[in-house]
Design a protein around this motif. Sequence first.
Motif, PDB file in Angstrom:
ATOM      1  N   ALA A   1       0.828  -1.209   0.000  1.00 61.62           N
ATOM      2  CA  ALA A   1       0.000   0.000   0.000  1.00 61.62           C
ATOM      3  C   ALA A   1       0.861   1.257   0.000  1.00 61.62           C
ATOM      4  CB  ALA A   1      -0.932  -0.004   1.208  1.00 61.62           C
ATOM      5  N   SER A   2       2.026   1.202   0.650  1.00 61.94           N
ATOM      6  CA  SER A   2       2.888   2.390   0.721  1.00 61.94           C
ATOM      7  C   SER A   2       3.453   2.763  -0.648  1.00 61.94           C
ATOM      8  CB  SER A   2       4.024   2.163   1.719  1.00 61.94           C
ATOM      9  OG  SER A   2       4.974   1.255   1.198  1.00 61.94           O
ATOM     10  N   GLN A   3       3.422   1.834  -1.588  1.00 58.07           N
ATOM     11  CA  GLN A   3       3.937   2.097  -2.926  1.00 58.07           C
ATOM     12  C   GLN A   3       2.887   2.741  -3.840  1.00 58.07           C
ATOM     13  OE1 GLN A   3       7.199   1.501  -3.312  1.00 58.07           O
ATOM     14  NE2 GLN A   3       7.191   0.699  -1.226  1.00 58.07           N
ATOM     15  N   LEU A   4       1.647   2.848  -3.333  1.00 51.98           N
ATOM     16  CA  LEU A   4       0.541   3.375  -4.135  1.00 51.98           C
ATOM     17  C   LEU A   4       0.178   4.785  -3.692  1.00 51.98           C
ATOM     18  CD1 LEU A   4      -1.639   0.135  -4.111  1.00 51.98           C
ATOM     19  CD2 LEU A   4      -0.210   0.967  -5.969  1.00 51.98           C
ATOM     20  N   PRO A   5      -0.650   5.498  -4.451  1.00 51.82           N
ATOM     21  CA  PRO A   5      -1.094   6.832  -4.029  1.00 51.82           C
ATOM     22  C   PRO A   5      -1.782   6.760  -2.663  1.00 51.82           C
ATOM     23  CG  PRO A   5      -1.709   6.415  -6.316  1.00 51.82           C
ATOM     24  CD  PRO A   5      -1.158   5.131  -5.768  1.00 51.82           C
TER      25      PRO A   5
ATOM     26  N   GLU B   1      -8.564  -2.246   0.001  1.00 54.15           N
ATOM     27  CA  GLU B   1      -9.117  -3.367  -0.765  1.00 54.15           C
ATOM     28  C   GLU B   1      -8.526  -3.436  -2.169  1.00 54.15           C
ATOM     29  OE1 GLU B   1     -11.388  -0.871   0.436  1.00 54.15           O
ATOM     30  OE2 GLU B   1     -11.452  -1.896   2.358  1.00 54.15           O
ATOM     31  N   ASP B   2      -8.024  -2.321  -2.686  1.00 52.83           N
ATOM     32  CA  ASP B   2      -7.478  -2.272  -4.038  1.00 52.83           C
ATOM     33  C   ASP B   2      -5.987  -2.606  -4.091  1.00 52.83           C
ATOM     34  OD1 ASP B   2      -9.983  -1.547  -4.809  1.00 52.83           O
ATOM     35  OD2 ASP B   2      -9.513   0.572  -5.137  1.00 52.83           O
ATOM     36  N   VAL B   3      -5.368  -2.855  -2.932  1.00 55.06           N
ATOM     37  CA  VAL B   3      -3.941  -3.158  -2.895  1.00 55.06           C
ATOM     38  C   VAL B   3      -3.740  -4.603  -3.341  1.00 55.06           C
ATOM     39  CG1 VAL B   3      -1.916  -3.344  -1.425  1.00 55.06           C
ATOM     40  CG2 VAL B   3      -3.555  -1.508  -1.040  1.00 55.06           C
ATOM     41  N   MET B   4      -2.877  -4.786  -4.315  1.00 52.69           N
ATOM     42  CA  MET B   4      -2.614  -6.120  -4.859  1.00 52.69           C
ATOM     43  C   MET B   4      -1.290  -6.643  -4.289  1.00 52.69           C
ATOM     44  SD  MET B   4      -5.203  -6.623  -6.783  1.00 52.69           S
ATOM     45  CE  MET B   4      -4.776  -7.991  -7.805  1.00 52.69           C
ATOM     46  N   VAL B   5      -1.314  -7.888  -3.825  1.00 52.40           N
ATOM     47  CA  VAL B   5      -0.090  -8.551  -3.376  1.00 52.40           C
ATOM     48  C   VAL B   5       0.086  -9.810  -4.226  1.00 52.40           C
ATOM     49  CG1 VAL B   5      -0.159  -7.675  -1.011  1.00 52.40           C
ATOM     50  CG2 VAL B   5      -1.349  -9.768  -1.559  1.00 52.40           C
ATOM     51  N   PRO B   6       1.304 -10.312  -4.337  1.00 50.63           N
ATOM     52  CA  PRO B   6       1.522 -11.516  -5.152  1.00 50.63           C
ATOM     53  C   PRO B   6       0.669 -12.681  -4.657  1.00 50.63           C
ATOM     54  CG  PRO B   6       3.610 -10.528  -4.493  1.00 50.63           C
ATOM     55  CD  PRO B   6       2.538  -9.787  -3.773  1.00 50.63           C
ATOM     56  N   GLU B   7       0.241 -13.521  -5.597  1.00 52.37           N
ATOM     57  CA  GLU B   7      -0.633 -14.647  -5.261  1.00 52.37           C
ATOM     58  C   GLU B   7      -0.010 -15.600  -4.249  1.00 52.37           C
ATOM     59  OE1 GLU B   7      -2.478 -16.845  -8.422  1.00 52.37           O
ATOM     60  OE2 GLU B   7      -2.674 -15.038  -9.637  1.00 52.37           O
TER      61      GLU B   7
END
Length: 166
Positions: free
Chosen positions: A33-37, A43-49
């Motif tokens: 999340a810290s890498q995003l705006p 809920e929109d934060v994507m992490v590797p599967e």
Amino acid sequence: MFKDVYVRPGNKTTKQLHVTMEEKSTAVLHEAASQLPPKTPIEDVMVPEDAGFQIMTDVLNQNYGRSGGNVVRGMGKARIRETGTSSSRSNTTEVDALKVEVMQLRTEDAQMKVQLRAQAKELNTYVGRVQELVQDIQTSGLQISLPVPHHAPPSTSEPHCPANTE
């Protein structure tokens, strides 16, 4: 998955392992999340599967270690234990704990910045409104006299009595 398969009532070891896995999962999520705006919903934060599997593997390796050492040729599955792995493991645990703490502090910092921005915006709104009121009063030529407030602290030893005006 680990909780569903292994954690049972009264088993403190597996419960603690699960808590550690959840903490690491939270840290990974906050790092992503810290890498995003700043206003991106969590809920929109994507992490590797495979992040969950990797976290579980890391936690189990840190607590139980891998069967360390090298395979010795001609000795079948015999292994020679490498020295220094326990201190390395404790350093890794300490580094991981510090990473979690840094992530928590970054999250708190971001929340505080959002609060400060909101408070500054609200204060600017109030300042603007007061300036408008002062300009309106000056434009209308209205004279307002305000009483001077009395700021002396009341005495705690004697009850307040108004001055005798006779």
